[in-house]
Design an enzyme around this catalytic site. Structure first.
Site, PDB file in Angstrom:
ATOM      1  N   HIS A 113       0.820  -1.230   0.000  1.00  0.00           N
ATOM      2  CA  HIS A 113       0.000   0.000   0.000  1.00  0.00           C
ATOM      3  C   HIS A 113       0.852   1.279   0.000  1.00  0.00           C
ATOM      4  CE1 HIS A 113      -3.629  -2.262   0.449  1.00  0.00           C
ATOM      5  NE2 HIS A 113      -3.309  -2.746   1.630  1.00  0.00           N
ATOM      6  N   ASP A 149      -2.541 -10.886  -2.443  1.00  0.00           N
ATOM      7  CA  ASP A 149      -3.101 -10.359  -1.196  1.00  0.00           C
ATOM      8  C   ASP A 149      -4.564  -9.950  -1.433  1.00  0.00           C
ATOM      9  OD1 ASP A 149      -1.940  -8.899   1.563  1.00  0.00           O
ATOM     10  OD2 ASP A 149      -3.690  -7.891   0.702  1.00  0.00           O
ATOM     11  N   HIS A 151      -6.099  -7.436  -0.594  1.00  0.00           N
ATOM     12  CA  HIS A 151      -6.261  -6.002  -0.839  1.00  0.00           C
ATOM     13  C   HIS A 151      -5.504  -5.588  -2.104  1.00  0.00           C
ATOM     14  CE1 HIS A 151      -6.742  -6.558   3.579  1.00  0.00           C
ATOM     15  NE2 HIS A 151      -7.763  -5.742   3.375  1.00  0.00           N
ATOM     16  N   ASP A 228      -4.378 -12.969   3.316  1.00  0.00           N
ATOM     17  CA  ASP A 228      -5.642 -12.518   3.904  1.00  0.00           C
ATOM     18  C   ASP A 228      -6.850 -12.810   3.018  1.00  0.00           C
ATOM     19  OD1 ASP A 228      -4.636 -10.653   2.125  1.00  0.00           O
ATOM     20  OD2 ASP A 228      -4.652  -8.985   3.541  1.00  0.00           O
TER      21      ASP A 228
END
Ligand SMILES: [Zn+2]
Length: 284
Positions: A113, A149, A151, A228
């Protein structure tokens, strides 16, 4: 299999925050128990010249200022040094991959991120993007990042989208934090997946994305390995089962392209088992 980790990355923690030190500590313990033949080389922190390929000077200075970055990204004493060490683990894994090894960086904080000038979403330095640009500086002309991931790696996309010779491929939950990655643009290929998607359908999307990456014919693959998307992860709503991560690892082992993986997210208490399952599939 080479695993790059350093206990200094266990030295920060916020009570109640999902990105906790057990993630690395317990994963290391499990891998050492189960794989006594795997190697654990030491490594150095990344130097500023490496970080500066992906981040602005002001961002590197900001990481040393004792103020939190956003509501879930705190300042910790020494976080610049710890994040630089995590980048160093990724760079060491990348170099090992180019030397013909299978290599995993088991470090925190995660990175995908972090943008050129912003820490966010538990991330301070973008290890995958820094590695991609470092590899290019060493003469590797085609570098792909595969990010499974849950996200979207908004930071990796923001850094790599103007970089010729790179490809960023992300498979992520939508809607979900950070809200980006709805469509593909240029060298950034995004595969949003709905919450609660059937795991076989999710795996089919992952396979399609992997084949798109292979069609790019990269000379190096960097894997942003977040765990995740697991069915019991506490902060997402995805449905992958533990053995799906073995399948992802097996796909890596089927290619002869140099590949390094680095830990991104993954917050369930089963994370050590997920990491082991993925790496065991890869090492087969
Ligand atoms: Zn994540």
């Amino acid at each position: 299999m080479l695993i790059f980790t350093d206990s200094r990355c266990l030295e920060y923690e916020t009570v109640g925050h999902p990105e906790r030190s057990f993630r690395v500590r317990d994963s290391e313990r499990l891998l050492r128990e189960r794989h006594p033949d795997w190697e654990w080389p030491s490594f150095e922190p990344a130097v500023e010249a490496d970080l500066a390929r992906a981040h602005m000077e002001g961002h590197l200075a900001r990481l040393r200022v004792a103020e939190r970055f956003d509501s879930d990204t705190a300042y910790y004493d020494g976080i610049f040094e710890i994040a630089s060490l995590a980048t160093g683990g990724s760079l060491a894994a990348m170099k090992a991959a180019l030397a013909g090894e299978k290599a995993f960086s088991l470090m925190r904080p995660p990175g995908h991120h972090a943008e050129q000038d912003m820490a966010m979403g538990f991330c301070y330095l973008n290890h995958a993007a820094i590695c991609a640009l470092a590899a290019q500086a060493e003469g590797i002309s085609r570098v792909a990042v595969w990010d499974f991931d849950a996200h979207h790696g908004n930071g990796t996309e923001a850094i790599l989208r103007t970089e010729p010779g790179t490809l960023y491929v992300s498979i992520h939950q939508h809607p979900c934090y950070p809200g980006t990655g709805l469509e593909s643009k240029g060298n950034c290929r995004n595969y949003p997946v709905a919450p609660e998607e059937d795991p076989d359908a999710h795996m089919a999307v992952l396979r399609k994305s992997w084949e798109e990456l292979l069609a790019f014919e990269p000379e190096l693959v960097l894997v942003s390995a977040g765990f995740d998307a697991y069915e019991h992860d506490p902060i997402t709503q995805m449905s992958l089962r533990i053995n799906d991560f073995r399948t992802l690892g097996q796909w890596l082992s089927e290619t002869k392209i140099p590949t390094a993986a680095l830990l991104e997210g993954g917050y369930s208490e089963d994370l050590p088992e997920l990491v082991d399952t993925f790496l065991s599939g890869w090492s087969e």
